[in-house]
Design a protein around this motif. Structure first.
Motif, mmCIF file in Angstrom:
data_model
loop_
_atom_site.group_PDB
_atom_site.id
_atom_site.type_symbol
_atom_site.label_atom_id
_atom_site.label_comp_id
_atom_site.label_asym_id
_atom_site.label_seq_id
_atom_site.Cartn_x
_atom_site.Cartn_y
_atom_site.Cartn_z
ATOM 1 N N VAL A 121 0.862 -0.977 -0.171
ATOM 2 C CA VAL A 121 0.013 -0.166 -0.207
ATOM 3 C C VAL A 121 0.923 1.217 -0.372
ATOM 4 N N LEU A 122 1.991 1.570 0.376
ATOM 5 C CA LEU A 122 2.698 2.737 0.814
ATOM 6 C C LEU A 122 3.585 2.592 -0.255
ATOM 7 N N TRP A 123 4.046 2.215 -0.806
ATOM 8 C CA TRP A 123 4.898 1.930 -2.154
ATOM 9 C C TRP A 123 4.281 2.768 -3.555
ATOM 10 N N PRO A 124 3.236 1.872 -3.423
ATOM 11 C CA PRO A 124 2.086 2.848 -4.434
ATOM 12 C C PRO A 124 1.649 4.096 -4.100
ATOM 13 N N LEU A 125 1.620 4.124 -2.783
ATOM 14 C CA LEU A 125 0.761 6.026 -2.418
ATOM 15 C C LEU A 125 1.631 6.584 -2.579
ATOM 16 N N GLU A 127 4.513 6.709 -4.644
ATOM 17 C CA GLU A 127 4.849 6.705 -5.396
ATOM 18 C C GLU A 127 3.991 7.549 -6.997
ATOM 19 N N LEU A 128 2.439 7.877 -6.178
ATOM 20 C CA LEU A 128 1.656 8.433 -6.652
ATOM 21 C C LEU A 128 0.877 10.006 -5.751
ATOM 22 N N LEU A 129 1.464 9.971 -5.306
ATOM 23 C CA LEU A 129 0.558 10.931 -4.975
ATOM 24 C C LEU A 129 2.230 11.741 -3.363
ATOM 25 N N PRO A 130 3.624 11.682 -3.911
ATOM 26 C CA PRO A 130 4.295 11.604 -2.888
ATOM 27 C C PRO A 130 4.595 12.868 -1.471
ATOM 28 N N ASN A 131 3.471 14.097 -1.598
ATOM 29 C CA ASN A 131 4.365 15.116 -1.171
ATOM 30 C C ASN A 131 2.408 15.119 -0.668
ATOM 31 N N GLN A 132 1.626 14.304 -0.774
ATOM 32 C CA GLN A 132 0.390 13.978 0.074
ATOM 33 C C GLN A 132 0.614 13.901 1.354
ATOM 34 N N CYS A 133 0.253 14.660 2.706
ATOM 35 C CA CYS A 133 0.144 14.091 4.018
ATOM 36 C C CYS A 133 -0.381 12.860 4.231
ATOM 37 N N HIS A 134 -0.415 11.844 5.072
ATOM 38 C CA HIS A 134 -0.863 10.869 6.173
ATOM 39 C C HIS A 134 -2.182 12.122 7.366
ATOM 40 N N VAL A 136 -3.626 11.291 9.560
ATOM 41 C CA VAL A 136 -2.594 10.989 10.738
ATOM 42 C C VAL A 136 -1.531 11.464 11.526
ATOM 43 N N ARG A 137 -0.503 10.687 10.185
ATOM 44 C CA ARG A 137 0.950 11.012 10.767
ATOM 45 C C ARG A 137 1.081 12.047 11.042
ATOM 46 N N HIS A 138 0.246 12.905 9.748
ATOM 47 C CA HIS A 138 0.973 14.215 9.242
ATOM 48 C C HIS A 138 2.085 14.157 8.819
ATOM 49 N N LEU A 139 2.427 13.068 7.964
ATOM 50 C CA LEU A 139 4.107 12.891 7.300
ATOM 51 C C LEU A 139 4.048 12.637 5.758
ATOM 52 N N THR A 140 4.199 13.160 5.342
ATOM 53 C CA THR A 140 4.311 13.090 3.744
ATOM 54 C C THR A 140 4.628 11.461 3.202
ATOM 55 N N TYR A 141 3.297 10.570 2.645
ATOM 56 C CA TYR A 141 3.764 9.286 1.905
ATOM 57 C C TYR A 141 5.660 9.023 1.854
ATOM 58 N N ALA A 142 5.651 9.692 0.844
ATOM 59 C CA ALA A 142 7.139 10.003 0.023
ATOM 60 C C ALA A 142 8.036 9.672 1.605
ATOM 61 N N ALA A 143 7.933 10.606 2.859
ATOM 62 C CA ALA A 143 8.736 9.918 4.181
ATOM 63 C C ALA A 143 8.266 8.939 5.017
ATOM 64 N N LEU A 144 6.847 8.407 4.985
ATOM 65 C CA LEU A 144 6.553 7.199 5.256
ATOM 66 C C LEU A 144 7.624 6.929 5.008
ATOM 67 N N TRP A 145 7.625 6.111 3.687
ATOM 68 C CA TRP A 145 8.179 5.172 2.773
ATOM 69 C C TRP A 145 9.830 5.244 3.146
ATOM 70 N N SER A 146 10.084 6.283 3.131
ATOM 71 C CA SER A 146 11.051 6.090 3.603
ATOM 72 C C SER A 146 12.160 5.830 4.553
#
Length: 173
Positions: A121-125, A127-134, A136-146
């Motif tokens: 789930v997280l890798w495709p997210l 990729e698709l929306l790297p700068n969008q924030c989760h 609840v976590r308020h971190l970008t999907y790129a940061a969460l994946w990293s």
């Protein structure tokens, strides 16, 4: 209109059911934003590898109406609901986020718990929306994946839909 992120998965006749899911979503919601398709080992049970991807849609449907529509798509594609929670399936479509809504809404927990727990789930997210924030976590999907450190194996695969290559097994040269 709400932006909704959906996870699609299949491990039975994967190419057919992912394409059928995309067809049904496009018919209902129009334009789709698509991640690459990833192949992953089954998580939670021993089974054939899955194809997974994330799709972004925009809709005026409530969470309840959206959930009913997604279940109808799954059922129309042979989804069996009488088996264990973790099992092989023709098509699985899950609501990951609905705008930035948080909590249980119309019986659906938002954001879906697996967003930052499962690589498929997280890798495709990311990729698709790297700068969008989760929401609840308020971190970008790129940061969460990293920062992701689970040992789940997955890799991008070649995948075409409507004669358009949406995914490549390796980066284009």
């Amino acid at each position: 209109m709400a932006q909704v992120l959906l996870s699609l998965g299949s491990n039975l006749d994967r190419e057919h059911y992912i394409a059928a899911g995309l067809d049904a979503l496009a018919e209902l919601f129009g334009e789709l934003a698509l991640s690459s398709v990833y192949e992953s080992e089954s998580v939670g049970f021993k089974g054939s590898p899955f194809y997974n991807m994330v799709v972004a849609i925009h809709t005026d449907l409530s969470v309840a109406e959206l959930s009913r529509n997604l279940k109808q798509i799954e059922d129309a594609n042979g989804r069996q609901r009488n088996g264990p929670r973790f099992c092989s399936r023709t098509l699985d479509i899950d609501i990951l986020t609905y705008d930035d809504q948080v909590g249980e809404i119309d019986g659906v927990l938002l954001p879906r718990d697996e967003v930052d727990k499962n690589a498929f789930v997280l890798w495709p997210l990311a990729e698709l929306l790297p700068n969008q924030c989760h929401p609840v976590r308020h971190l970008t999907y790129a940061a969460l994946w990293s920062a992701y450190d689970q040992d789940q194996k997955l890799w991008p695969v070649d995948f075409s839909w409507h004669d358009q290559q949406i995914s490549y097994a390796k980066a284009k040269d």
